[in-house]
Design an enzyme around this catalytic site. Sequence first.
Site, PDB file in Angstrom:
ATOM      1  N   GLY A 113      41.974 -85.611-140.983  1.00 12.13           N
ATOM      2  CA  GLY A 113      43.281 -85.205-141.518  1.00 12.13           C
ATOM      3  C   GLY A 113      43.333 -85.407-143.020  1.00 12.13           C
ATOM      4  N   SER A 114      44.512 -85.797-143.510  1.00 11.46           N
ATOM      5  CA  SER A 114      44.716 -85.868-144.962  1.00 11.46           C
ATOM      6  C   SER A 114      43.887 -86.937-145.663  1.00 11.46           C
ATOM      7  CB  SER A 114      46.194 -86.091-145.273  1.00 11.46           C
ATOM      8  OG  SER A 114      46.918 -84.939-144.905  1.00 11.46           O
TER       9      SER A 114
END
Length: 411
Positions: free
Chosen positions: A151-152
Site C-alpha cells: 500500500g502507501s
Amino acid sequence: MDRNGVTLAETVEVGSEKKRIYISGEAFGPLLGYSSSKVGRSGLESALNGELLGISQQDPLKVLRQKILGLSQGNNVYLTIDSELQKKAYSLLQGKKGAIVAIEPKTGAVLAMVSSPGFDSNKIEEEWEKLKNDDNHPLLNRAIQGLYPPGSAFKVLTLCGALENFAGIEKERFTTKGYIKIGGRIIKDDDFIKPGQYDLKRAFAVSSNAIFAELGLRLGREKLLKVANNFGFNSEIPFELHVQKSQFPAPSFLDSDVQLAEDSIGQGKVLATPLQMASVAQIIANDGVYYSPYIVKSVEMPFGEVKSNNFGGLRKVVISPNTAYKLKEYMTEVVESGTGRAAKIKGIKVAGKTGTAENPHGEPHAWFIGFAPVEAPKIAIAVIVENGGSGGRVAAPLARELILEYLKGKK
C-alpha cells in the site's frame, strides 16, 4: 541466548533423557521454531542445528579434544534479538494476525522479529494437529514468509524515484480532484484529502493516491522498477532463515497505465515481506546504505572460543546521502503533520510512512514503517496488522510504543 545473554532455549537432562526446553513463550515460537523427534525442526532450531549440535566445526582436532575431555559438543548461539523488545512487540499485536520487525540501522542486526499469532514451542508435539489446521496459521513466520501489498508504505520508493529523476520537482505544484481516472479506472484519495493544489512534501504527508499514481506514470515502469530493485525487491534477502522474495513487476506485454498507477501506490501486483519493508526504513535511516539483516550475533564453542557470524554486514549503497536526507525530511513531516501523527513521541523525532493496503480478502492491511530518532537513528521498524484497516490509526501507535520501549534504555 538473546543479545543480553538471556536464555531462550536450552537442552536439559530429565532423568536419562535430554529434553529441549523453551523459556521464551509464544512471542518466540515462529522465530525459534522447534526441534522434535516426532515432528522435525523449523525456524532457527533448524537453520542453526549444526551449530547447536557442534557438528558444524570442521576442525577434527577440536572435536577430538572435546571428546577426550568429555565436553558436550554443542555450541551456544547468541542472537541479536532483544528478548524484552520481542515480548513487547508480541503483546502489542494482542493476538491479531500480523508481524513486527525492528532493525538496528547502522548494522542490520535484527532487534525484534515477531509473527502473530505465535505458538509455544514446548507444546509443539501435543498441539501439532491443532496448530497445523489453525486458520490463523500460527506456524507461519509472517515476518519473512508473509507477502503483502505494501500500500502507501511503497510511496517512499515512488517518492525516491521522483526526487532522483526530476530536477526541481520539489518546487512543483500538483493538483488532485480527490481522484484520478486512468484508462477507465478511478483511483481515489482518502476522504480527508481536500481537492486542490499540493507541493510534493504535502502530497506525501497526506498520502495522495491520485498525485502518486500520476508520479508513477511520469516515472515509467523501468525507472520505478530500478528503484524497487535497488531497495531489494525481486532479490533474495541473504538471511539465516529463508525469506520470501518481495515482488515489483517487470515490464510485460500486458502492461498498462492502470497497472503502473496501481503499482506506484503499492497496490496492483506489488508484494512485500515485513522484513523487506523494515529494510526500506533501515536504508533511509542509514543515509542510503543497506546492511543485510542478520540475527546470529555470535557462536560460543565449548572451550569459550567465539566465532562471529557469517551473515550480516553485506553493505550496499542504495541511494545518495542527499536523497536519503530528503526522504528523512519528508517522512518526518508524515509523523509531524500527516497520516502518521499517531507515531509522534514527545522529545523524540520520528520519521515514518503509513499504509492502508487494499487486499481481495477483506479489510485493508494496516502498515507503518519508520525510524527514530531522526538525527541519529537507533531503530528502524515495520509493522503490519492484517485486515487492521487504517495504517495511521492501527499500525502507527504500535510502532510508537515499540520505539519508546527500545529508546528508554538508550539515552
